[in-house]
Motif scaffolding. Structure first.
Motif, PDB file in Angstrom:
ATOM      1  N   PRO A 125      30.504  35.238 -58.504  1.00  8.18           N
ATOM      2  CA  PRO A 125      30.025  35.151 -57.116  1.00  8.18           C
ATOM      3  C   PRO A 125      28.498  35.191 -57.000  1.00  8.18           C
ATOM      4  O   PRO A 125      27.921  34.482 -56.169  1.00  8.18           O
ATOM      5  N   SER A 126      27.854  35.974 -57.835  1.00  8.57           N
ATOM      6  CA  SER A 126      26.391  35.994 -57.808  1.00  8.57           C
ATOM      7  C   SER A 126      25.809  34.634 -58.130  1.00  8.57           C
ATOM      8  O   SER A 126      24.846  34.183 -57.505  1.00  8.57           O
ATOM      9  N   HIS A 127      26.378  34.012 -59.136  1.00 14.35           N
ATOM     10  CA  HIS A 127      25.859  32.721 -59.543  1.00 14.35           C
ATOM     11  C   HIS A 127      26.034  31.697 -58.432  1.00 14.35           C
ATOM     12  O   HIS A 127      25.093  30.979 -58.061  1.00 14.35           O
ATOM     13  N   LEU A 128      27.219  31.668 -57.895  1.00 11.92           N
ATOM     14  CA  LEU A 128      27.508  30.730 -56.814  1.00 11.92           C
ATOM     15  C   LEU A 128      26.573  30.951 -55.635  1.00 11.92           C
ATOM     16  O   LEU A 128      25.986  30.014 -55.089  1.00 11.92           O
ATOM     17  N   ALA A 129      26.394  32.200 -55.269  1.00 16.47           N
ATOM     18  CA  ALA A 129      25.519  32.510 -54.133  1.00 16.47           C
ATOM     19  C   ALA A 129      24.093  32.067 -54.426  1.00 16.47           C
ATOM     20  O   ALA A 129      23.406  31.502 -53.563  1.00 16.47           O
ATOM     21  N   ALA A 130      23.649  32.324 -55.646  1.00 18.96           N
ATOM     22  CA  ALA A 130      22.275  31.956 -56.001  1.00 18.96           C
ATOM     23  C   ALA A 130      22.085  30.447 -55.936  1.00 18.96           C
ATOM     24  O   ALA A 130      21.078  29.956 -55.422  1.00 18.96           O
ATOM     25  N   VAL A 131      23.045  29.713 -56.456  1.00 15.47           N
ATOM     26  CA  VAL A 131      22.937  28.248 -56.451  1.00 15.47           C
ATOM     27  C   VAL A 131      22.912  27.727 -55.015  1.00 15.47           C
ATOM     28  O   VAL A 131      22.109  26.858 -54.670  1.00 15.47           O
ATOM     29  N   ARG A 132      23.765  28.278 -54.185  1.00 16.73           N
ATOM     30  CA  ARG A 132      23.765  27.844 -52.781  1.00 16.73           C
ATOM     31  C   ARG A 132      22.450  28.182 -52.102  1.00 16.73           C
ATOM     32  O   ARG A 132      21.840  27.355 -51.445  1.00 16.73           O
ATOM     33  N   ARG A 133      22.035  29.404 -52.244  1.00 17.00           N
ATOM     34  CA  ARG A 133      20.894  29.887 -51.473  1.00 17.00           C
ATOM     35  C   ARG A 133      19.586  29.294 -51.965  1.00 17.00           C
ATOM     36  O   ARG A 133      18.710  28.951 -51.189  1.00 17.00           O
ATOM     37  N   ARG A 134      19.460  29.152 -53.264  1.00 11.96           N
ATOM     38  CA  ARG A 134      18.175  28.718 -53.813  1.00 11.96           C
ATOM     39  C   ARG A 134      18.063  27.214 -53.937  1.00 11.96           C
ATOM     40  O   ARG A 134      16.987  26.685 -54.084  1.00 11.96           O
ATOM     41  N   PHE A 135      19.208  26.540 -53.926  1.00 11.08           N
ATOM     42  CA  PHE A 135      19.117  25.093 -54.123  1.00 11.08           C
ATOM     43  C   PHE A 135      19.858  24.306 -53.049  1.00 11.08           C
ATOM     44  O   PHE A 135      19.236  23.651 -52.218  1.00 11.08           O
ATOM     45  N   LEU A 136      21.183  24.391 -53.031  1.00 15.18           N
ATOM     46  CA  LEU A 136      21.960  23.503 -52.169  1.00 15.18           C
ATOM     47  C   LEU A 136      21.603  23.627 -50.701  1.00 15.18           C
ATOM     48  O   LEU A 136      21.582  22.645 -49.961  1.00 15.18           O
ATOM     49  N   GLN A 137      21.294  24.845 -50.315  1.00 13.80           N
ATOM     50  CA  GLN A 137      20.939  25.101 -48.920  1.00 13.80           C
ATOM     51  C   GLN A 137      19.850  24.150 -48.415  1.00 13.80           C
ATOM     52  O   GLN A 137      19.848  23.761 -47.242  1.00 13.80           O
ATOM     53  N   HIS A 138      18.947  23.781 -49.304  1.00 10.80           N
ATOM     54  CA  HIS A 138      17.812  22.951 -48.890  1.00 10.80           C
ATOM     55  C   HIS A 138      18.162  21.476 -48.797  1.00 10.80           C
ATOM     56  O   HIS A 138      17.310  20.654 -48.487  1.00 10.80           O
ATOM     57  N   PHE A 139      19.403  21.136 -49.118  1.00  9.30           N
ATOM     58  CA  PHE A 139      19.800  19.735 -49.103  1.00  9.30           C
ATOM     59  C   PHE A 139      20.891  19.459 -48.091  1.00  9.30           C
ATOM     60  O   PHE A 139      21.634  18.489 -48.227  1.00  9.30           O
ATOM     61  N   GLU A 140      20.994  20.317 -47.098  1.00  2.00           N
ATOM     62  CA  GLU A 140      21.973  20.052 -46.054  1.00  2.00           C
ATOM     63  C   GLU A 140      21.611  18.763 -45.334  1.00  2.00           C
ATOM     64  O   GLU A 140      20.442  18.513 -45.055  1.00  2.00           O
ATOM     65  N   GLY A 141      22.600  17.956 -45.070  1.00  5.92           N
ATOM     66  CA  GLY A 141      22.358  16.693 -44.394  1.00  5.92           C
ATOM     67  C   GLY A 141      22.071  15.542 -45.340  1.00  5.92           C
ATOM     68  O   GLY A 141      22.014  14.394 -44.926  1.00  5.92           O
ATOM     69  N   PHE A 142      21.874  15.841 -46.625  1.00  4.74           N
ATOM     70  CA  PHE A 142      21.665  14.765 -47.591  1.00  4.74           C
ATOM     71  C   PHE A 142      22.997  14.176 -48.024  1.00  4.74           C
ATOM     72  O   PHE A 142      24.036  14.846 -47.960  1.00  4.74           O
ATOM     73  N   ASP A 143      22.930  12.964 -48.510  1.00  2.30           N
ATOM     74  CA  ASP A 143      24.101  12.364 -49.136  1.00  2.30           C
ATOM     75  C   ASP A 143      24.149  12.844 -50.585  1.00  2.30           C
ATOM     76  O   ASP A 143      23.523  12.272 -51.477  1.00  2.30           O
ATOM     77  N   LEU A 144      24.888  13.918 -50.803  1.00  7.55           N
ATOM     78  CA  LEU A 144      24.842  14.588 -52.103  1.00  7.55           C
ATOM     79  C   LEU A 144      25.384  13.712 -53.223  1.00  7.55           C
ATOM     80  O   LEU A 144      24.908  13.766 -54.350  1.00  7.55           O
ATOM     81  N   ASP A 145      26.366  12.926 -52.879  1.00  7.09           N
ATOM     82  CA  ASP A 145      26.957  12.065 -53.899  1.00  7.09           C
ATOM     83  C   ASP A 145      25.948  11.035 -54.391  1.00  7.09           C
ATOM     84  O   ASP A 145      25.749  10.855 -55.592  1.00  7.09           O
ATOM     85  N   GLN A 146      25.284  10.409 -53.448  1.00  3.49           N
ATOM     86  CA  GLN A 146      24.258   9.421 -53.793  1.00  3.49           C
ATOM     87  C   GLN A 146      23.143  10.070 -54.624  1.00  3.49           C
ATOM     88  O   GLN A 146      22.690   9.518 -55.641  1.00  3.49           O
ATOM     89  N   LEU A 147      22.755  11.259 -54.196  1.00  2.00           N
ATOM     90  CA  LEU A 147      21.704  12.001 -54.882  1.00  2.00           C
ATOM     91  C   LEU A 147      22.147  12.369 -56.301  1.00  2.00           C
ATOM     92  O   LEU A 147      21.399  12.200 -57.272  1.00  2.00           O
ATOM     93  N   ALA A 148      23.372  12.839 -56.410  1.00  2.00           N
ATOM     94  CA  ALA A 148      23.892  13.220 -57.724  1.00  2.00           C
ATOM     95  C   ALA A 148      23.894  12.022 -58.660  1.00  2.00           C
ATOM     96  O   ALA A 148      23.523  12.136 -59.833  1.00  2.00           O
ATOM     97  N   ARG A 149      24.266  10.866 -58.130  1.00  2.00           N
ATOM     98  CA  ARG A 149      24.293   9.688 -59.008  1.00  2.00           C
ATOM     99  C   ARG A 149      22.903   9.311 -59.489  1.00  2.00           C
ATOM    100  O   ARG A 149      22.711   8.933 -60.640  1.00  2.00           O
ATOM    101  N   ALA A 150      21.904   9.447 -58.603  1.00  2.00           N
ATOM    102  CA  ALA A 150      20.530   9.148 -59.028  1.00  2.00           C
ATOM    103  C   ALA A 150      20.094  10.106 -60.139  1.00  2.00           C
ATOM    104  O   ALA A 150      19.507   9.696 -61.138  1.00  2.00           O
ATOM    105  N   PHE A 151      20.411  11.383 -59.982  1.00  3.03           N
ATOM    106  CA  PHE A 151      20.031  12.341 -61.018  1.00  3.03           C
ATOM    107  C   PHE A 151      20.795  12.088 -62.306  1.00  3.03           C
ATOM    108  O   PHE A 151      20.267  12.267 -63.398  1.00  3.03           O
ATOM    109  N   GLN A 152      22.045  11.680 -62.167  1.00  7.29           N
ATOM    110  CA  GLN A 152      22.789  11.347 -63.384  1.00  7.29           C
ATOM    111  C   GLN A 152      22.113  10.200 -64.118  1.00  7.29           C
ATOM    112  O   GLN A 152      21.984  10.225 -65.339  1.00  7.29           O
TER     113      GLN A 152
END
Lengths: 157, 157
Positions: free
Chosen positions: A121-148
């Motif tokens: 749970p700590s890890h999940l919370a950290a990932v959400r709070r420190r990273f994913l939270q800042h990408f709300e509203g983005f097309d995550l799938d499209q973004l993930a493919r670019a990073f891949q």
DNA sequence: AACCAGTGATTGCTCGGTCAAGCAAATGAA
DNA sequence: TTCATTTGCTTGACCGAGCAATCACTGGTT
């Protein structure tokens, strides 16, 4: 050379520049921040957590060193040392590989699984709070493919 | 704890999961790949290149160690050691700071500037080819701002 | 059977991070 | 003025991680 075609190189425009700098910052800050969270909450460094997590997700909870290293984005030698640390804590055990005696399997122990259960749970919370939270509203799938694409391009071009 | 509010934690959905993994991959692969390009083309490691570059962009081509370290995303002690390497190659020189004699300025030498001049095209090409290329069609400004948020969030929350 | 090229994993060296200690200069209070 | 505290930077110790060299075993060839 890296730029064999030698097309005339445009300097980065301000947006490109900003993105590159911001990515540099994130690469520097994020892993340390999450690691600090994990160590603070559970005395479990991010690298070790990642190894346990990847082991837990696989049938038999065992993996060859090679596979595990690339799943954890770690060099093989880094993986060796991580597994040694986990082994001395009893969270992982090593077994010779049956079908190829050169190989080893890292096997998640019950104790390792328990450790993972209490710390995810700590890890999940950290990932959400420190990273994913800042990408709300983005097309995550499209973004993930670019990073891949950026992450899997050939080393020599 | 990292999650004091303790709202029920949703596991990552597939897109989030994919993005997090891909970012992990990029953080692992990109700096090494670019460093390899730079060393291959000009025997100039990425860290040293970054220091020269930041110095070159500033009036007087000189910076305090502190500033330079944060511009390079390096710890202060890491910066000290990098500057020492650059100094022994004659690419940088150190001067006591006039307005505060505790401080030091790292000053780009002509030789350092020349070195930078010959190596920036490799760096630019590597950044374009290995990273920016994969984000054509994205709103880079919006993306940069999201990464800035993720990169500058407080350490303790 | 004996060799040898190829592959899996570990070990030696270096870079960079953190932390703590040290030193010199600056700042502020008595 | 004097002296304690803070600040800027360097240094040393220690650790994690990458690369390159090495070791251990496999599998194919002769």
């Amino acid at each position: 050379m890296s730029n064999p075609a030698a097309e005339p190189l445009q300097p980065l425009n301000p947006d490109e520049e900003a993105l590159v700098r911001a990515l540099g910052q994130v690469m520097h800050v994020l892993p340390r921040a999450i690691d600090t969270d994990m160590v603070g909450d559970h005395q479990l460094p991010l690298t070790e957590y990642t190894a346990l997590m990847n082991l837990s997700e696989v049938p038999g909870r065992r993996m060859r060193m090679n596979e595990l290293a690339s799943a954890c984005h770690l060099s093989l030698s880094g993986m060796t040392r991580t597994i040694i640390r986990l082994e001395t804590q009893g969270l992982v055990r090593r077994e010779r590989c049956e079908e190829d005696a050169r190989g080893w399997n890292a096997v998640l122990t019950d104790s390792g699984f328990a450790r993972l259960t209490e710390s995810w749970p700590s890890h999940l919370a950290a990932v959400r709070r420190r990273f994913l939270q800042h990408f709300e509203g983005f097309d995550l799938d499209q973004l993930a493919r670019a990073f891949q694409r950026a992450g899997t391009a050939e080393t020599t071009d």
